[in-house]
Design an enzyme around this catalytic site. Structure first.
Site, mmCIF file in Angstrom:
data_model
loop_
_atom_site.group_PDB
_atom_site.id
_atom_site.type_symbol
_atom_site.label_atom_id
_atom_site.label_comp_id
_atom_site.label_asym_id
_atom_site.label_seq_id
_atom_site.Cartn_x
_atom_site.Cartn_y
_atom_site.Cartn_z
ATOM 1 N N SER A 65 113.473 -29.265 -61.463
ATOM 2 C CA SER A 65 113.842 -30.078 -60.367
ATOM 3 C C SER A 65 113.082 -31.389 -60.346
ATOM 4 C CB SER A 65 113.756 -29.336 -58.925
ATOM 5 O OG SER A 65 114.898 -28.476 -58.921
ATOM 6 N N LYS A 68 115.496 -34.294 -60.310
ATOM 7 C CA LYS A 68 116.031 -34.921 -59.080
ATOM 8 C C LYS A 68 114.995 -36.568 -58.814
ATOM 9 C CE LYS A 68 117.671 -30.696 -56.852
ATOM 10 N NZ LYS A 68 117.069 -29.653 -57.672
ATOM 11 N N SER A 125 115.544 -29.508 -52.311
ATOM 12 C CA SER A 125 115.819 -29.438 -53.654
ATOM 13 C C SER A 125 117.151 -28.695 -54.110
ATOM 14 C CB SER A 125 114.541 -28.862 -54.673
ATOM 15 O OG SER A 125 114.792 -29.256 -56.082
#
Length: 413
Positions: A65, A68, A125
């Site tokens: 993640s 992101k 997330s």
């Protein structure tokens, strides 16, 4: 004989437990002794990009993640160029809604406000909302992933390839600790007005309060961002920035066995990093190269300790707007001359080089300017100046097609 059998029967469970415990202890010892094939880390001084520590920093790793952060970089760009606003709403498709957890559970046909999407990507997330942003900006996640990779190249992240906007498992989605540090640094440098979002540990959406995963924001003094990540293939990742005594350092850890061990190691790296910065300032230790591998122009020990510009922006945003929304990086001008900014650097020579390259490509010799912001920290902006608005926008489009990061700005910005 019967009594002997009875005694053995009573002892057997205890013997089995003893053997199992011994095997587990040996297995644990071997695991602790074995090298971690997913581990990588880097620590940099954001004042000058000096690398204070690096371990497997250029080895390929899965970003999880941390991906992101790039999704957010492109979203911030869209806000800055007026493609979107914080109040814009992005539609949810069946494709986005079907993404696996972590997710918000958005449903096809509803919309997500851009500012809510920012909070959701950083704190929760959520993979479904990452796909919503990708489709909202590029029409499809696959096209958006290509744009993410192009932007990575433009930022100097030469070892990163994106395949999706969330960090969900994909064998082709790879990066390095160094590249993730470059991305985190550019988020801070290019969008300081939006950086306060990365310090949030919770947010409220549709009447429900959500808590984040980034425990370092509460457990390490001075930490104010950025992002955690985990998939089985990557282990536990985190990018963290913190300020002590007016100096900021940034660190990336990848491949932690657990979130707890990752965080403990990050605290150790940050402590060591600040100690090195202090030694560097006293002339006891000198960093030779910056995060891009380029030799530093001057000894880092010559750079005095200064207040942190991002921390000042955070304080200003919180005092003026109650931490409800970050202060934009600048107000837009509606008239006068226009410019194309092709980067912001801590070193004047690098800024000039970037501007010269862009000018040569566009045949705009004589229109190069390097402006600086003094005070908390000198930031040198590489710009092509004295352009009409339409000319500036066409020029930036040409540069973007060649993978050169740029933004159109009004005079005086």
């Amino acid at each position: 004989m019967t009594s002997l059998h009875s005694q053995c029967a009573r002892l057997l469970p205890a013997l089995i437990l003893l053997v199992v415990f011994a095997i587990a202890l040996c297995t644990l010892s071997v695991a602790e002794a074995a090298p971690n094939p997913r581990y990588a880390s880097i620590v940099i001084d954001t004042e000058n990009g000096a690398v204070l520590h690096a371990d497997n920093a250029d080895a390929p790793r899965y970003p999880a993640s941390l991906t992101k952060m790039m999704t957010l970089y492109l979203l911030f760009e869209a806000i800055e160029d007026d493609t979107l606003s914080l109040e814009s709403r992005l539609p949810v498709s069946q494709y986005a809604a079907a993404k696996p957890p972590s997710k918000m559970g958005v449903t096809p046909g509803e919309t997500v406000k851009v500012e809510d999407a920012i909070n959701i990507l950083i704190v929760k997330s959520a993979n479904d909302v990452a796909a919503v942003v990708a489709e909202g900006l590029a029409g499809s996640e696959s096209v958006f992933a290509g744009q993410m990779t192009d932007k990575a190249r433009a930022l100097g992240m030469m070892d990163t390839t994106f395949r999706n906007a969330s960090g969900l498992p994909d064998a082709g989605q790879v990066t390095t600790a160094r590249d993730m540090a470059i991305l985190a640094l550019r988020l801070m440098q290019d969008f300081p007005g939006y950086y306060p979002y990365f310090g949030k540990t919770q947010f409220t959406w549709q009447g429900k309060r959500y808590q984040g995963h980034n425990r370092l924001l509460d457990s390490y003094a001075g930490a104010d961002g950025l992002k955690t990540g985990y998939i089985r293939a990557s282990g536990f990742n985190v990018a963290t920035s913190a300020v002590h005594d007016g100096r900021r350092i940034l660190s990336v850890v990848m491949g932690g066995f657990t979130a707890q061990s990752r965080d403990a190691h990050m605290r150790e790296l940050l402590d060591s990093g600040f100690a090195r910065v202090a030694s560097l300032a006293q002339g006891d230790w000198v960093a030779q190269a910056d995060i891009y591998g380029e030799r530093l122009q001057s000894p880092a020990s010559s750079v005095p300790t200064r207040d942190d510009p991002i921390r000042e922006l955070i304080a200003q945003a919180q005092s003026e707007q109650g931490d409800a929304r970050p202060t934009p990086t600048a107000e837009r001008s509606t008239g006068g001359a226009w410019a194309v900014q092709v980067g912001a650097f801590s070193d004047r020579m690098r800024a000039r080089h970037q501007a010269d390259q862009a000018a040569d490509f566009l045949d705009l010799g004589g229109r190069v300017a390097v402006s600086s912001t003094q005070g908390a920290r000198s930031i040198f902006r590489a710009q092509l100046v004295d352009l009409e608005e339409s000319q500036a926008r066409r020029s930036c489009q040409q540069l973007a097609r060649e993978g050169i990061d740029c933004v159109v700005v009004a005079s005086g910005r």
